[in-house]
Structures are given as structure tokens and as C-alpha cells.
Design a protein around this motif. Sequence first.
Motif, PDB file in Angstrom:
ATOM      1  N   LEU A  28       0.844  -1.187   0.000  1.00  0.00           N
ATOM      2  CA  LEU A  28       0.000   0.000   0.000  1.00  0.00           C
ATOM      3  C   LEU A  28       0.883   1.241   0.000  1.00  0.00           C
ATOM      4  O   LEU A  28       1.798   1.351   0.825  1.00  0.00           O
ATOM      5  CB  LEU A  28      -0.899  -0.002   1.232  1.00  0.00           C
ATOM      6  N   GLN A  30       0.858   5.715  -0.971  1.00  0.00           N
ATOM      7  CA  GLN A  30       0.077   6.903  -1.327  1.00  0.00           C
ATOM      8  C   GLN A  30       0.374   7.343  -2.748  1.00  0.00           C
ATOM      9  O   GLN A  30       1.459   7.066  -3.287  1.00  0.00           O
ATOM     10  CB  GLN A  30       0.388   8.045  -0.361  1.00  0.00           C
ATOM     11  N   THR A  52      -3.572   0.750  -9.167  1.00  0.00           N
ATOM     12  CA  THR A  52      -3.970  -0.305  -8.235  1.00  0.00           C
ATOM     13  C   THR A  52      -4.386  -1.564  -8.982  1.00  0.00           C
ATOM     14  O   THR A  52      -5.242  -1.516  -9.870  1.00  0.00           O
ATOM     15  CB  THR A  52      -5.129   0.177  -7.350  1.00  0.00           C
ATOM     16  N   THR A  71      -1.584  -1.409  -4.124  1.00  0.00           N
ATOM     17  CA  THR A  71      -2.713  -0.529  -3.851  1.00  0.00           C
ATOM     18  C   THR A  71      -2.201   0.895  -3.659  1.00  0.00           C
ATOM     19  O   THR A  71      -1.329   1.126  -2.821  1.00  0.00           O
ATOM     20  CB  THR A  71      -3.473  -0.972  -2.596  1.00  0.00           C
ATOM     21  N   SER A 122      -3.327   4.665  -2.746  1.00  0.00           N
ATOM     22  CA  SER A 122      -4.399   5.462  -2.161  1.00  0.00           C
ATOM     23  C   SER A 122      -4.284   6.918  -2.609  1.00  0.00           C
ATOM     24  O   SER A 122      -3.189   7.433  -2.826  1.00  0.00           O
ATOM     25  CB  SER A 122      -4.336   5.375  -0.639  1.00  0.00           C
TER      26      SER A 122
END
Length: 124
Positions: free
Chosen positions: A11, A13, A91, A121, A123
Motif C-alpha cells: 500500500l 500513497q 492499483t 494498492t 491510495s
Amino acid sequence: QVQLVESGGGLVQAGGSLRLSCAASGRTFSSYAMGWFRQAPGKDREFVAAISRIGGVTSYADSVKGRFTISRDNARNTVYLQMNSLKPEDTAVYYCAADYEKSFTITLGEYDSWGQGTQVTVSS
């Protein structure tokens, strides 16, 4: 056949970076053209990047050109995907693939060995 294991997903940003690795075992790694593909939920698997057996030729999907870099280290039996300036639309599950028949290809159907995938992923 060659066995492929991806790692490095996670994950991050938007705007961040990740480096995916794909370790190969089995036949001589330098005999394989290598590629990275990705599959987002509800979408078909799509081409991301490819590299020739010795690494002299590379190709990228338009959506990642200038942000992603594929490379390989035949001494370490590993192919990499450096992903910079990541966007939420990146993603997906990322798959490493190998093709023994051709020295270079971007065609999904020509790859005959696949890894299990690693989740990326991004975000917002």
C-alpha cells in the motif's frame, strides 16, 4: 518450465514509489523474455512492461511510460519493476511472466509461465 515468485507489492500513497521483484528458478533465466502484467478488479489482465532476454530491448504500456522501469539481473535470476509517481489507477495485482519461445514479446498469450501475483494498492 520456470517458476516465478513476485514480491514488493503493498500500500502506497499517490505519488509514491514501489519496486517489484520477480525471482525465477528452473531453466536458465537468460533464455526467457520477461514481462509484467496487471489486473484490476473487474478488468482484463493488461500489459505493463516487457524486457528481452539479455535486457537490451524494453517496452511499456502508454499508461506507465515515463513512470515505470523494467530491468533484469540475469546473474540473480530476477526481473524488477520500478514504479514511480504512482496513481490510484495503478492499483491492481501485478504478475510476472516468462516466455521461452521468443526473445521479446508484449503479447499476453505468448507468455507460458506466470507468478502468483502481488497486490499493489495506491491510495489517493
